[in-house]
Design a protein around this motif. Structure first.
Motif: not given
Length: 336
Positions: A200, A208-210, A213, A326, A330
């Motif tokens: 990360g 993956w968080d980008h 979001g 991740k 979703s």
């Protein structure tokens, strides 16, 4: 009429002193943040859940505090090296096409796409007056959760692009390696950069968080956020050019489509066309900053699946497994 503003403007002494004072405060704040070594050998700082370089973070803090968007603003958003340059070119060409008549030349043929659509946290943060208010296009690499509240609470629209994580990583590593070598600095070994990415630690990472979001925000506000993938855009560019036009409230007319306007824009914004332009072969971005970058580095290949020329199958599988884990639950599945 397209903007005649120069690419840089000199701030008056009052503004300059204020910015110096702000920079000092931001640097003091950065000194309290967790750090890790970045791809360029510089420090990355962990801020609000994401990793930033000092130059980037200073700009972000500034716009979080001061930026006030126009209600009509449209932001091209992305994690670095996911198709940003191409999407900027397409969005700019689509939105400004009615400005061109006769032999008028598009700015894309004489300016780099990143100068046509300035970065919020780079160019605009340094000089808010640099933007052309008549062209409501800006860009950002900032994660959705870190965007200025003034943007999230506004009626502004956001166009987000992402791509397969393997190609993203390889493009990122190649970009920074080439930049380092242009300065006679030894680049970070691929294997070391790969481990950082998987953990990360990458610019604006975790990747993956980008992506998640903006994906979740697009589900919550579909009228405000258009979520795209590089692979799907490459597969059917014409359909996506028309989707961009519709989203930006400047749909192509039947007459325009019959006259081949969509294809003209696609051709003008193609990798082959843009990469051969003089400004993109020999110019530099962020020329007056400490991170001046050759424009040519933004035009490497633009190919899908190039990761296989750099990573082993095992490395590719590892990134795929991480992304699957991740993104689980979703509803998002990125192309592989």
């Amino acid at each position: 009429m397209e903007s005649s503003l120069p690419s840089t403007q000199i701030l008056d002494s009052g503004e300059s002193a204020e910015r110096k004072n702000e920079a000092k405060n931001y640097n003091e704040m950065m000194s309290t943040l967790p750090k890790a070594k970045g791809l360029r050998g510089n420090d990355y700082y962990l801020y609000q859940g994401f990793w930033y370089s000092s130059f980037f973070l200073e700009g972000l803090m500034s716009v979080q505090e001061h930026f006030n968007p126009q209600s009509t603003d449209i932001f091209v958003a992305s994690s670095p090296k996911t198709g940003t340059t191409w999407l900027k070119a397409l969005a700019f060409a689509v939105l400004t096409r009615s400005r061109l008549s006769g032999s008028t030349t598009s700015s894309l043929l004489i300016k780099m796409p990143h100068d046509c659509v300035p970065f919020l946290e780079f160019q605009v943060a340094q000089n808010p007056r640099i933007r052309d208010l008549a062209v409501p296009l800006l860009s950002t690499h900032v994660p959705y959760s870190c965007l200025p509240k003034s943007i999230i609470s506004s009626s502004c629209k956001i166009i987000y692009i992402c791509r397969d994580a393997k190609d993203t990583f390889v493009s990122l590593w190649c970009f920074f390696s080439a930049h380092q070598m242009s300065k006679n600095v030894e680049p970070l070994p691929l294997e070391e950069a790969f481990e950082m990415f998987c953990n990360g630690i990458s610019i604006l990472g975790p990747y993956w968080d980008h992506v998640l979001g903006y994906w979740r925000a697009s589900l919550e506000f579909p009228e405000k956020i258009l979520f795209l993938t590089y692979e799907e855009m490459k597969k059917d560019t014409a359909a996506h050019a028309k989707k961009l036009a519709e989203f930006m409230d400047c749909s192509f007319t039947l007459e325009e489509e019959e006259e081949g306007e969509v294809q003209k824009i696609i051709s003008m914004c193609s990798f082959e066309k843009l990469s051969r332009l003089e400004v993109n072969k020999n110019g530099k971005l962020h020329l007056d900053t400490s991170i001046a970058i050759q424009n040519s580095l933004y035009f490497r290949k633009g190919e899908i699946g190039d990761w296989a020329n750099h990573l082993t199958p095992e490395m590719g599988a590892r990134i795929d497994d991480i992304m699957e884990q991740k993104l689980k639950g979703s509803g998002l599945k990125l192309p592989r």
